[in-house]
Design a protein around this motif. Structure first.
Motif, short mmCIF file in Angstrom:
data_model
loop_
_atom_site.label_atom_id
_atom_site.label_comp_id
_atom_site.label_asym_id
_atom_site.label_seq_id
_atom_site.Cartn_x
_atom_site.Cartn_y
_atom_site.Cartn_z
N CYS A 178 -0.50 0.01 2.50
CA CYS A 178 0.14 1.29 2.21
C CYS A 178 1.38 1.11 1.34
O CYS A 178 1.60 1.85 0.38
CB CYS A 178 0.52 2.01 3.50
N GLN A 179 2.18 0.10 1.66
CA GLN A 179 3.38 -0.14 0.88
C GLN A 179 3.06 -0.57 -0.54
O GLN A 179 3.71 -0.14 -1.50
CB GLN A 179 4.25 -1.18 1.58
N LEU A 180 2.04 -1.41 -0.70
CA LEU A 180 1.65 -1.84 -2.05
C LEU A 180 1.10 -0.68 -2.87
O LEU A 180 1.40 -0.55 -4.06
CB LEU A 180 0.63 -2.97 -1.97
N LEU A 181 0.29 0.16 -2.25
CA LEU A 181 -0.22 1.33 -2.97
C LEU A 181 0.91 2.30 -3.34
O LEU A 181 0.91 2.87 -4.43
CB LEU A 181 -1.27 2.05 -2.13
N ALA A 182 1.86 2.47 -2.43
CA ALA A 182 3.01 3.33 -2.74
C ALA A 182 3.81 2.76 -3.90
O ALA A 182 4.27 3.50 -4.77
CB ALA A 182 3.89 3.48 -1.50
N LEU A 183 3.97 1.45 -3.92
CA LEU A 183 4.69 0.80 -5.01
C LEU A 183 3.93 0.96 -6.33
O LEU A 183 4.54 1.20 -7.37
CB LEU A 183 4.88 -0.69 -4.69
N ALA A 184 2.60 0.87 -6.27
CA ALA A 184 1.79 1.01 -7.48
C ALA A 184 1.83 2.45 -8.01
O ALA A 184 1.84 2.67 -9.22
CB ALA A 184 0.35 0.60 -7.21
N ALA A 210 2.04 11.53 -2.92
CA ALA A 210 1.15 10.48 -2.39
C ALA A 210 1.95 9.25 -1.99
O ALA A 210 1.65 8.60 -0.98
CB ALA A 210 0.10 10.11 -3.42
N THR A 211 2.97 8.91 -2.78
CA THR A 211 3.83 7.78 -2.45
C THR A 211 4.53 8.00 -1.11
O THR A 211 4.54 7.12 -0.25
CB THR A 211 4.87 7.54 -3.56
N ALA A 212 5.08 9.20 -0.93
CA ALA A 212 5.75 9.51 0.34
C ALA A 212 4.75 9.51 1.50
O ALA A 212 5.06 9.03 2.59
CB ALA A 212 6.43 10.87 0.24
N GLY A 213 3.56 10.01 1.26
CA GLY A 213 2.53 10.01 2.31
C GLY A 213 2.13 8.60 2.72
O GLY A 213 1.96 8.32 3.91
N LEU A 247 4.78 3.59 8.11
CA LEU A 247 5.74 3.59 9.22
C LEU A 247 5.12 4.06 10.53
O LEU A 247 5.42 3.52 11.59
CB LEU A 247 6.94 4.47 8.86
N SER A 248 4.24 5.05 10.45
CA SER A 248 3.65 5.56 11.69
C SER A 248 2.73 4.54 12.34
O SER A 248 2.71 4.39 13.56
CB SER A 248 2.89 6.87 11.42
N VAL A 249 1.96 3.81 11.54
CA VAL A 249 1.08 2.79 12.10
C VAL A 249 1.90 1.66 12.70
O VAL A 249 1.61 1.18 13.80
CB VAL A 249 0.10 2.26 11.02
N THR A 250 2.97 1.26 12.03
CA THR A 250 3.83 0.21 12.55
C THR A 250 4.46 0.64 13.88
O THR A 250 4.47 -0.12 14.85
CB THR A 250 4.93 -0.14 11.53
N ALA A 251 4.96 1.87 13.93
CA ALA A 251 5.58 2.37 15.16
C ALA A 251 4.57 2.46 16.29
O ALA A 251 4.87 2.13 17.44
CB ALA A 251 6.22 3.73 14.90
#
Length: 94
Positions: free
Chosen positions: A20-26, A34-37, A43-47
Motif C-alpha cells: 500500500c505504501q509503495l503504491l501510494a508513493l508511486a 487514491a494515495t490517501a486511501g 495504517l488500518s491493516v497494521t493497527a
C-alpha cells in the motif's frame, strides 16, 4: 496493483502495508484521493494486526494465570472407564 489484488483478501500485515505504501508513493500527486486511501488502508491493516497480537497475548496470559490451567488440561484428567475409583467415589455422593 496486481500484487495488491492478490493479497487483499487475506493480507499478511507487513507485506500488505508495504504494498500500500509503495503504491501510494508511486501514485503521489497524480491521484491524491487514491494515495490517501492507500495510506489509510495501510495504517488500518497494521493497527488491526497489532490489536490481534495484543488480544492473543492477553488471552494466553490469562489462560496461564487461571488456577486450573487450560480447560484441555482439566479434561485430560477425566476418565470414562467403569472400574475407575474416582468415578465410584463420585457415584456414592449422588
Amino acid at each position: 496493483r496486481e500484487a495488491l489484488a492478490w493479497v487483499c483478501h487475506f493480507p499478511p500485515g507487513s507485506l500488505y502495508c508495504q504494498l500500500c505504501q509503495l503504491l501510494a508513493l508511486a501514485l503521489g500527486d497524480r491521484d491524491p484521493v487514491a494515495t490517501a486511501g492507500l495510506l489509510a488502508e495501510s495504517l488500518s491493516v497494521t493497527a488491526r494486526h497489532q490489536l490481534l497480537a495484543i488480544v492473543h497475548a492477553r488471552t494466553r496470559k490469562e489462560r496461564k494465570a487461571t488456577p486450573g490451567g487450560d480447560i484441555s488440561d482439566r479434561l485430560q484428567g477425566l476418565s470414562l472407564r467403569e472400574g475407575d475409583d474416582s468415578q465410584d467415589s463420585q457415584d456414592s455422593h449422588l
